[in-house]
Write an enzyme that holds these catalytic residues in place. Sequence first.
Site, PDB file in Angstrom:
ATOM      1  N   GLU A  12      91.395 -28.467  19.789  1.00 60.41           N
ATOM      2  CA  GLU A  12      90.508 -29.317  18.974  1.00 60.41           C
ATOM      3  C   GLU A  12      91.269 -30.298  18.077  1.00 60.41           C
ATOM      4  OE1 GLU A  12      87.911 -26.592  16.932  1.00 60.41           O
ATOM      5  OE2 GLU A  12      87.146 -25.733  18.791  1.00 60.41           O
TER       6      GLU A  12
ATOM      7  N   ASN B 129      92.590 -27.630  24.779  1.00 62.27           N
ATOM      8  CA  ASN B 129      91.213 -27.129  24.756  1.00 62.27           C
ATOM      9  C   ASN B 129      90.411 -27.843  23.670  1.00 62.27           C
ATOM     10  OD1 ASN B 129      89.251 -25.056  25.650  1.00 62.27           O
ATOM     11  ND2 ASN B 129      89.478 -24.227  23.583  1.00 62.27           N
TER      12      ASN B 129
ATOM     13  N   HIS C 174      79.731 -25.816  24.851  1.00 66.10           N
ATOM     14  CA  HIS C 174      78.692 -25.202  24.014  1.00 66.10           C
ATOM     15  C   HIS C 174      77.462 -26.116  24.054  1.00 66.10           C
ATOM     16  CE1 HIS C 174      81.611 -22.378  22.430  1.00 66.10           C
ATOM     17  NE2 HIS C 174      82.393 -23.371  22.020  1.00 66.10           N
TER      18      HIS C 174
ATOM     19  N   GLU D  32      84.604 -21.722  27.000  1.00 69.91           N
ATOM     20  CA  GLU D  32      83.831 -21.076  25.935  1.00 69.91           C
ATOM     21  C   GLU D  32      82.335 -21.264  26.160  1.00 69.91           C
ATOM     22  OE1 GLU D  32      85.155 -22.109  21.991  1.00 69.91           O
ATOM     23  OE2 GLU D  32      87.260 -22.240  22.595  1.00 69.91           O
TER      24      GLU D  32
ATOM     25  N   ASP E 241      78.539 -21.294  26.403  1.00 69.07           N
ATOM     26  CA  ASP E 241      77.287 -20.652  25.991  1.00 69.07           C
ATOM     27  C   ASP E 241      76.208 -21.729  25.916  1.00 69.07           C
ATOM     28  OD1 ASP E 241      78.000 -21.883  23.540  1.00 69.07           O
ATOM     29  OD2 ASP E 241      78.506 -19.989  22.579  1.00 69.07           O
TER      30      ASP E 241
END
Length: 440
Positions: free
Chosen positions: A151, A194, A230, A259, A261
């Site tokens: 990030e 990432n 996300h 990641e 979701d």
Amino acid sequence: MSALATAGLLAAAGVLSLAGTAEAATTLGASAAAKGRYFGTAVAANHLGESAYASTLDTEFTMVTPENEMKWDAVEASRNSFNFGSADQIVSHAQGKGMKLRGHTLVWHSQLPGWVSGLGATDLRSAMNNHINQVMAHYKGKIYAWDVVNEAFQDGSSGARRSSPFQDKLGNGFIEEAFRTARAADSGAKLCYNDYNTDGQNAKSNAVYAMVKDFKQRGVPIDCVGFQSHFNSNSPVPSDYQANLQRFADLGVDVQITELDIEGSGSAQAASYTKVVNACLAVTRCNGITVWGIPDKYSWRSSGTPLLFDDNYGKKPAYTAVLAALGGTGDGGGDPGTGGACTATYTRTNTWGDRFNGQVTVKAGSSAISTWTVPVTVTSPQKIATTWNGTPSWDGSGNVMTMKPNGNGSLAAGASTSFGFTVMTNGNTSAPTIGACTTS
């Protein structure tokens, strides 16, 4: 001698019996593996003692990412004083189950101990490189891929780097330096960048793309890019999701969904998950998918019920959709409209020095079936010598057997039958791959 009689003699002759089971195309991990990919999840060490949590993890997933246990504040709260206890617990569990491991994360502006932010540039550079070296040395040879830098770019339309102690004091070069240090620390691990909100083409993903392109052109060691993915109703799966993954892959790096979701429920959530899985499957260099947690209740976005299992570890419609997209079959937790679907489950029943017996249990789903087909693949130089309770056919290599019923094709809803075979190992004792059970 008949196949059935041969099997009886083999069983009678056995002096060593090793029972073991392997789910074949009936779990997320097995179904993804059949597509050449992994299916992983984020794991918290403090939940491993919960039996339902551990059993779901062990059954469904083939990759593990520690949620917080490898972050800087967890392993080096005080300068050059390292504590790997919680992370080691996850690593040990994963290794014991034959799962791959993702290291998360080495250099990140968040969850950073206060002492790091207080350092001057020279000390900060030394501390960053020491942290990378010490953590990677501790886990050398155990980690499939590291999120080396996490990030580092701003949200919004600027495409600029995010303000952080590393960026502010070391400048743009800190990312390259971190990757070069990481390569020297463990040449066997994939090195990844990432980030989130980079799932479609936008200013942020364009900036990451430009960095990765530059790194590849100049020989900076970067192997993969992680897309956190996300999503919710306000930030859905972008229409160019697959195309975006592909453009990064075209730079010569692997892409990984790290990641995942998706907030929501029912068919809408299931459809979004399906879109993500299909995108990964369509991009050759998409290695796999990791969802960020197991049951909804432990998600960082728990109120949005974003995961594949409900609070009681029940399989949600999203689970069934993901399994179907991966080409697997299952008989629990999803849309009951699967009709006459069936499942195939493999068990090794007997083992001798040069051979083993396997049994596949075929089970009808929510409706009766009149026939079934199950493919079985062995790894050369293995050969299937004998079969029973089914009618086999073979491909040209002799390594893929397609089994059909031999008087045991009609099954009532929920009923099961089985067939068996003997594998001559020829030095290779690996389990066969059992493909999806299909009906017609």
